[in-house]
Design a protein around this motif. Structure first.
Motif, PDB file in Angstrom:
ATOM      1  N   ASN A  21       0.847  -1.192   0.000  1.00 47.06           N
ATOM      2  CA  ASN A  21       0.000   0.000   0.000  1.00 47.06           C
ATOM      3  C   ASN A  21       0.880   1.237   0.000  1.00 47.06           C
ATOM      4  O   ASN A  21       1.181   1.804   1.025  1.00 47.06           O
ATOM      5  N   ILE A  22       1.313   1.642  -1.189  1.00 49.14           N
ATOM      6  CA  ILE A  22       2.206   2.799  -1.290  1.00 49.14           C
ATOM      7  C   ILE A  22       1.717   3.736  -2.372  1.00 49.14           C
ATOM      8  O   ILE A  22       1.232   3.296  -3.408  1.00 49.14           O
ATOM      9  N   MET A  23       1.813   5.012  -2.124  1.00 45.46           N
ATOM     10  CA  MET A  23       1.435   6.012  -3.107  1.00 45.46           C
ATOM     11  C   MET A  23       2.636   6.914  -3.346  1.00 45.46           C
ATOM     12  O   MET A  23       3.095   7.592  -2.442  1.00 45.46           O
ATOM     13  N   PHE A  24       3.173   6.891  -4.583  1.00 46.38           N
ATOM     14  CA  PHE A  24       4.292   7.755  -4.926  1.00 46.38           C
ATOM     15  C   PHE A  24       3.771   8.956  -5.673  1.00 46.38           C
ATOM     16  O   PHE A  24       3.028   8.805  -6.644  1.00 46.38           O
ATOM     17  N   CYS A  25       4.121  10.161  -5.246  1.00 48.47           N
ATOM     18  CA  CYS A  25       3.685  11.381  -5.915  1.00 48.47           C
ATOM     19  C   CYS A  25       4.891  12.263  -6.160  1.00 48.47           C
ATOM     20  O   CYS A  25       5.430  12.841  -5.240  1.00 48.47           O
ATOM     21  N   MET A  26       5.323  12.350  -7.390  1.00 43.46           N
ATOM     22  CA  MET A  26       6.430  13.216  -7.777  1.00 43.46           C
ATOM     23  C   MET A  26       5.938  14.070  -8.942  1.00 43.46           C
ATOM     24  O   MET A  26       6.093  13.715 -10.102  1.00 43.46           O
ATOM     25  N   GLU A 179       3.830  -0.889  10.538  1.00 43.74           N
ATOM     26  CA  GLU A 179       2.982  -2.014  10.908  1.00 43.74           C
ATOM     27  C   GLU A 179       1.545  -1.821  10.415  1.00 43.74           C
ATOM     28  O   GLU A 179       1.124  -0.726  10.059  1.00 43.74           O
ATOM     29  N   LYS A 180       0.797  -2.901  10.406  1.00 38.17           N
ATOM     30  CA  LYS A 180      -0.596  -2.880   9.969  1.00 38.17           C
ATOM     31  C   LYS A 180      -1.383  -1.875  10.804  1.00 38.17           C
ATOM     32  O   LYS A 180      -1.289  -1.858  12.033  1.00 38.17           O
ATOM     33  N   GLY A 181      -2.152  -1.028  10.124  1.00 32.54           N
ATOM     34  CA  GLY A 181      -2.949  -0.014  10.798  1.00 32.54           C
ATOM     35  C   GLY A 181      -2.243   1.312  10.984  1.00 32.54           C
ATOM     36  O   GLY A 181      -2.890   2.308  11.304  1.00 32.54           O
ATOM     37  N   ALA A 182      -0.924   1.350  10.777  1.00 24.25           N
ATOM     38  CA  ALA A 182      -0.161   2.601  10.910  1.00 24.25           C
ATOM     39  C   ALA A 182      -0.063   3.292   9.556  1.00 24.25           C
ATOM     40  O   ALA A 182      -0.163   2.662   8.506  1.00 24.25           O
ATOM     41  N   ARG A 183       0.153   4.608   9.590  1.00 31.15           N
ATOM     42  CA  ARG A 183       0.273   5.412   8.374  1.00 31.15           C
ATOM     43  C   ARG A 183       1.526   6.269   8.460  1.00 31.15           C
ATOM     44  O   ARG A 183       1.737   6.948   9.460  1.00 31.15           O
ATOM     45  N   LEU A 184       2.310   6.223   7.410  1.00 27.93           N
ATOM     46  CA  LEU A 184       3.555   7.007   7.371  1.00 27.93           C
ATOM     47  C   LEU A 184       3.593   7.835   6.103  1.00 27.93           C
ATOM     48  O   LEU A 184       3.356   7.331   5.005  1.00 27.93           O
ATOM     49  N   THR A 185       3.911   9.125   6.257  1.00 25.07           N
ATOM     50  CA  THR A 185       4.145  10.018   5.125  1.00 25.07           C
ATOM     51  C   THR A 185       5.599  10.461   5.142  1.00 25.07           C
ATOM     52  O   THR A 185       6.096  10.938   6.165  1.00 25.07           O
ATOM     53  N   LEU A 186       6.275  10.306   4.019  1.00 30.58           N
ATOM     54  CA  LEU A 186       7.636  10.787   3.830  1.00 30.58           C
ATOM     55  C   LEU A 186       7.601  11.974   2.885  1.00 30.58           C
ATOM     56  O   LEU A 186       7.054  11.882   1.782  1.00 30.58           O
ATOM     57  N   ASN A 187       8.189  13.097   3.297  1.00 31.76           N
ATOM     58  CA  ASN A 187       8.310  14.260   2.420  1.00 31.76           C
ATOM     59  C   ASN A 187       9.733  14.800   2.493  1.00 31.76           C
ATOM     60  O   ASN A 187      10.286  14.967   3.581  1.00 31.76           O
ATOM     61  N   CYS A 188      10.326  15.044   1.332  1.00 33.27           N
ATOM     62  CA  CYS A 188      11.691  15.574   1.269  1.00 33.27           C
ATOM     63  C   CYS A 188      12.655  14.725   2.100  1.00 33.27           C
ATOM     64  O   CYS A 188      13.462  15.267   2.875  1.00 33.27           O
ATOM     65  N   CYS A 189      12.555  13.419   1.958  1.00 28.36           N
ATOM     66  CA  CYS A 189      13.446  12.513   2.680  1.00 28.36           C
ATOM     67  C   CYS A 189      14.347  11.768   1.703  1.00 28.36           C
ATOM     68  O   CYS A 189      13.992  11.562   0.549  1.00 28.36           O
ATOM     69  N   ILE A 190      15.504  11.371   2.209  1.00 27.85           N
ATOM     70  CA  ILE A 190      16.432  10.531   1.448  1.00 27.85           C
ATOM     71  C   ILE A 190      16.680   9.274   2.263  1.00 27.85           C
ATOM     72  O   ILE A 190      17.054   9.345   3.430  1.00 27.85           O
ATOM     73  N   LEU A 191      16.459   8.111   1.648  1.00 33.71           N
ATOM     74  CA  LEU A 191      16.759   6.830   2.281  1.00 33.71           C
ATOM     75  C   LEU A 191      17.857   6.187   1.461  1.00 33.71           C
ATOM     76  O   LEU A 191      17.676   5.908   0.275  1.00 33.71           O
ATOM     77  N   SER A 192      19.009   5.957   2.088  1.00 37.55           N
ATOM     78  CA  SER A 192      20.177   5.535   1.326  1.00 37.55           C
ATOM     79  C   SER A 192      20.996   4.513   2.096  1.00 37.55           C
ATOM     80  O   SER A 192      21.198   4.647   3.306  1.00 37.55           O
ATOM     81  N   GLY A 193      21.450   3.489   1.375  1.00 44.25           N
ATOM     82  CA  GLY A 193      22.387   2.534   1.949  1.00 44.25           C
ATOM     83  C   GLY A 193      21.821   1.671   3.054  1.00 44.25           C
ATOM     84  O   GLY A 193      22.556   1.241   3.933  1.00 44.25           O
ATOM     85  N   ASN A 194      20.510   1.402   3.006  1.00 47.37           N
ATOM     86  CA  ASN A 194      19.882   0.554   4.017  1.00 47.37           C
ATOM     87  C   ASN A 194      19.841  -0.891   3.528  1.00 47.37           C
ATOM     88  O   ASN A 194      19.757  -1.155   2.329  1.00 47.37           O
ATOM     89  N   ASN A 204       6.577  -2.308   4.454  1.00 46.21           N
ATOM     90  CA  ASN A 204       5.304  -1.625   4.650  1.00 46.21           C
ATOM     91  C   ASN A 204       4.169  -2.626   4.794  1.00 46.21           C
ATOM     92  O   ASN A 204       3.789  -3.294   3.845  1.00 46.21           O
ATOM     93  N   ARG A 205       3.623  -2.693   5.991  1.00 44.34           N
ATOM     94  CA  ARG A 205       2.461  -3.532   6.251  1.00 44.34           C
ATOM     95  C   ARG A 205       1.215  -2.677   6.464  1.00 44.34           C
ATOM     96  O   ARG A 205       0.126  -3.199   6.662  1.00 44.34           O
ATOM     97  N   GLY A 206       1.387  -1.353   6.472  1.00 44.62           N
ATOM     98  CA  GLY A 206       0.281  -0.434   6.695  1.00 44.62           C
ATOM     99  C   GLY A 206       0.021   0.406   5.463  1.00 44.62           C
ATOM    100  O   GLY A 206      -0.238  -0.115   4.387  1.00 44.62           O
ATOM    101  N   LEU A 207       0.116   1.722   5.624  1.00 47.08           N
ATOM    102  CA  LEU A 207      -0.126   2.650   4.521  1.00 47.08           C
ATOM    103  C   LEU A 207       1.029   3.635   4.457  1.00 47.08           C
ATOM    104  O   LEU A 207       1.361   4.279   5.456  1.00 47.08           O
ATOM    105  N   LEU A 208       1.635   3.741   3.281  1.00 48.76           N
ATOM    106  CA  LEU A 208       2.827   4.571   3.103  1.00 48.76           C
ATOM    107  C   LEU A 208       2.623   5.546   1.966  1.00 48.76           C
ATOM    108  O   LEU A 208       2.209   5.150   0.869  1.00 48.76           O
ATOM    109  N   PHE A 209       2.883   6.829   2.227  1.00 49.65           N
ATOM    110  CA  PHE A 209       2.851   7.872   1.210  1.00 49.65           C
ATOM    111  C   PHE A 209       4.262   8.458   1.106  1.00 49.65           C
ATOM    112  O   PHE A 209       4.904   8.698   2.126  1.00 49.65           O
ATOM    113  N   ALA A 210       4.729   8.707  -0.121  1.00 48.16           N
ATOM    114  CA  ALA A 210       6.051   9.304  -0.299  1.00 48.16           C
ATOM    115  C   ALA A 210       5.970  10.411  -1.342  1.00 48.16           C
ATOM    116  O   ALA A 210       5.454  10.195  -2.437  1.00 48.16           O
TER     117      ALA A 210
END
Length: 222
Positions: A21-26, A179-194, A204-210
């Motif tokens: 459950n991910i929504m990418f908006c660029m 986790e299931k039932g949780a919601r996370l929004t990422l804005n202007c973030c960089i995820l690198s080298g994980n 993502n087991r819940g709802l993720l927006f980026a």
């Protein structure tokens, strides 16, 4: 489309092998899109505490100002006790000893300068708040609530479970688990080298927006 890519108005390198459950908006209308994402992902409610965090903070401070800043671990714990809290991170690098466990609605903003009330013009390039797992720990675990991460660099997170066991949840999500039932929004973030066996950056087991975010260099364990 390759498993580790998502394409929109811009190409964003990502590794969401375990994200359903991910929504990418660029898009060009970034401010409108982000406002829309924020509205649907963060529940309305009373504002909680306003907490200040610095990389060199002493333990036991109130977090009410930069002069009484808390550690990042203390701020997340305080925000869990004060739903709707805002955490402001001073520019610098934070190295938590274990995953930051988020259990309530909160907003975490990075990129502040001590002498400025607002983040500087040109953010996030001019000021970076980095959370670094040093390759030894996952960075964040979002167990419940609606959470915003804005202006953060999340690097070198690692999910370390039983070697080669794809059924072990500890092997998924090097930087973040939602986790299931949780919601996370990422804005202007960089995820690198994980790194993780599954979902190198995010499990993502819940709802993720980026929005306006970059995912790069996240790898499965070899």
């Amino acid at each position: 489309m390759p498993q580790h890519e998502a394409k929109g108005a811009k190409t964003v390198k990502a590794d969401f092998s375990r994200s359903k459950n991910i929504m990418f908006c660029m898009t060009i209308q970034r401010q409108f899109v982000f406002a829309l994402l924020l509205a649907v992902s963060l529940p309305a409610g009373p504002a909680g505490a306003d907490l200040h965090v610095t990389p060199d903070a002493r333990t036991g401070q109130s977090g009410a100002s930069w002069d009484s800043a808390m550690t990042i671990e203390e701020a997340v714990a305080a925000a869990n006790a004060s739903p709707g809290a805002t955490i402001r991170l001073l520019k610098g690098t934070y190295r938590p000893v274990g995953p930051l466990a988020i259990k309530e609605n909160m907003r975490i903003y990075g990129g502040f300068l001590r002498q400025a009330a607002e983040r500087p013009h040109g953010f996030p390039r001019t000021a970076t708040s980095t959370i670094d797992g040093l390759g030894t720990t996952r960075l964040l675990e979002v167990a419940a609530g609606g959470v915003l991460l804005d202006g953060l660099e999340l690097i070198r997170g690692a999910a370390i479970g039983r070697p080669g066991d794809g059924a072990d949840p500890a092997n998924a999500g090097g930087a973040i688990v939602v986790e299931k039932g949780a919601r996370l929004t990422l804005n202007c973030c960089i995820l690198s080298g994980n790194k993780a066996l599954l979902g190198g950056a995010v499990e993502n087991r819940g709802l993720l927006f980026a929005a306006n975010s970059v995912f790069q260099g996240s790898l499965p364990w070899s």
